[in-house]
Design an enzyme around this catalytic site. Structure first.
Site, PDB file in Angstrom:
ATOM      1  N   CYS A 174       0.846  -1.185   0.000  1.00  0.00           N
ATOM      2  CA  CYS A 174       0.000   0.000   0.000  1.00  0.00           C
ATOM      3  C   CYS A 174       0.885   1.240   0.000  1.00  0.00           C
ATOM      4  O   CYS A 174       0.697   2.164   0.762  1.00  0.00           O
ATOM      5  CB  CYS A 174      -0.972   0.002   1.161  1.00  0.00           C
ATOM      6  SG  CYS A 174      -0.258  -0.517   2.699  1.00  0.00           S
ATOM      7  N   GLY A 175       1.872   1.234  -0.861  1.00  0.00           N
ATOM      8  CA  GLY A 175       2.703   2.411  -1.060  1.00  0.00           C
ATOM      9  C   GLY A 175       3.451   2.819   0.188  1.00  0.00           C
ATOM     10  O   GLY A 175       3.941   1.977   0.935  1.00  0.00           O
TER      11      GLY A 175
END
Lengths: 139, 297
Positions: free
Chosen positions: B91-92
């Protein structure tokens, strides 16, 4: 009785009700109190019990709450409930089972803190059962 | 010259990666919508709780001694940080930025000579902080709100925080979480929850409003209501942070997966061009061989 109170019932997860009603009866810790329009401003804690919503002389809605807080002003009655279930949706068998399980938990509880916690839950479960009991006799 | 078969395999593998990332993006998008709805649904409660608290605070402040949750212990020596991260990756920068901020705070507090304790929510924060600060972590929670975040989850964490406060394990508690701004922007936020600070601006606004309003009656008395209301409020604050964090996580994941899908697309294009060129080169080479063979005869 033209005046109405703005009744709001909020749980942490959602806004359960927000409507003008004639009267609400809230189970306060120091006794039930009815709220009509023009009630004196009040903040009270709420014990586990049933909130009755009146429209005219009839009860139109009964909601079980597991404790919380109520804030009353002249035009508004806000109840912050930790848990709220319409009485009609309470499952008797489930509630009885819950009560039984909690009874067993109480025997297992060792520390005072644990005991207090289970007892608090027990009070909620009992109030829940009472709510259905009262509901069935009223209808 | 690159092998044609290898190139073909490579393209296929990137294609399947792209399928996965685009599916994840769509899942994240639908989860994000749900998380946002939940966060919005929780707002009325928090608002009304805040309103009630400020009107109570106004009344109690005159009375001198308030409950410990509001006035604090009078010291800020031991600081508890509640770090909220996610259980899953991909998720980045979501977890990375949380951990970075936490490290910064730890270093800042330690430089001031304070003791820091950590309480982590989510597997990622625990795993990353364990490397340097294993001794500081007092408690970790995992699988919080795996299916759907409920108030009970927040309540559990808040109870623990409260217990530690009552046992005198720390003086000040703050949460670090990702605040949800939009699907593409999350802001790391540090918020103090113990002792509870009445928001200055809100108090001022309420103060003006309260003067106009008649004074409340209390049942039972102010102190008792406050004593019950403050722990509730703590749970609400934790709940809100968890909700914000959940929405942020999905937003971050959606953006990250969107980028990944786009990158995979670019890569497929590049590889396809190389593949076609290589194939053309092979054909030309074979033709030349045939022609020069024919000329030799």
């Amino acid at each position: 009785m033209a005046d109405k109170v703005e009744f709001e019932l909020v749980s942490p997860e959602k806004l359960l009700a927000s409507q003008p009603v004639d009267m609400v009866v809230v189970p306060g810790t120091e006794g039930d109190f009815g709220v009509l329009a023009g009630h004196a401003p009040l903040i009270s804690t709420v014990r586990p019990g049933v909130i009755d919503v009146y429209e005219g002389d009839r009860v139109v809605d009964r909601v079980f709450v597991a404790g919380g807080f109520a804030e009353v002003t002249e035009t508004r009655c806000t109840v912050l409930a930790e848990q709220a279930v319409p009485v009609a949706e309470i499952d008797r068998a489930k509630a009885e089972q819950e009560l039984k399980d909690l009874g067993e938990d109480l025997d297992d509880a060792k520390t005072d803190a644990e005991k207090a916690e289970v007892e608090a839950k027990l009070a909620v479960a009992r109030a829940k059962l009472d709510a259905i009991g009262a509901g069935s006799t009223a209808h | 010259m690159p092998n044609l078969k290898d190139l073909k395999l490579r393209i296929d593998s990137v294609k399947s990666t792209q399928k996965i990332t685009s599916a994840m993006k769509m899942v994240a998008a639908s989860k994000l919508r749900r998380a946002q709805e939940q966060a919005e649904a929780a707002r009325p409660f928090a608002e009304r709780m805040g309103r009630m608290l400020s009107s109570l605070a106004v009344n109690v402040q005159g009375g001198g001694e308030g409950p410990k949750l509001m006035t604090g212990t009078g010291s800020d020596q031991v600081q508890l940080l509640v770090v909220i991260s996610s259980d899953r990756g991909l998720c980045g920068a979501f977890n990375g930025s949380i951990v970075r901020e936490t490290r910064r705070q730890i270093q800042r507090l330690q430089a001031e000579g304070k003791t820091v304790k950590l309480l982590t929510v989510g597997r990622k924060a625990r795993d990353q902080l364990r490397r340097d600060y294993a001794s500081l972590i007092v408690e970790s929670y995992e699988d919080v709100g795996r299916r759907k975040l409920s108030f009970a989850d927040a309540d559990r964490i808040a109870k623990r925080v409260l217990e530690m406060y009552e046992a005198g394990d720390y003086d000040v508690c703050s949460v670090i979480y990702n605040q949800f701004k939009s699907a593409i922007s999350q802001v790391v936020t540090l918020q103090q929850i113990v002792p509870f600070a009445v928001p200055e601006t809100a108090a001022a606004v309420e103060g003006a409003a309260v003067e106009a309003k008649p004074v409340y009656e209390f049942e039972p008395d102010e102190e008792q209501i406050l004593a019950e209301l403050l722990p509730r409020n703590l749970a609400i604050q934790v709940y809100r942070a968890l909700l914000e964090s959940a929405a942020s996580e999905q937003g971050a994941r959606m953006t990250a997966m969107d980028n990944a899908t786009r990158n995979a697309g670019d890569m497929i294009n590049k590889l396809t061009i190389t593949y076609n060129r290589t194939r053309q080169a092979y054909i030309t080479k074979e033709l030349i061989e045939i022609i020069s063979g024919a000329e030799a005869i």
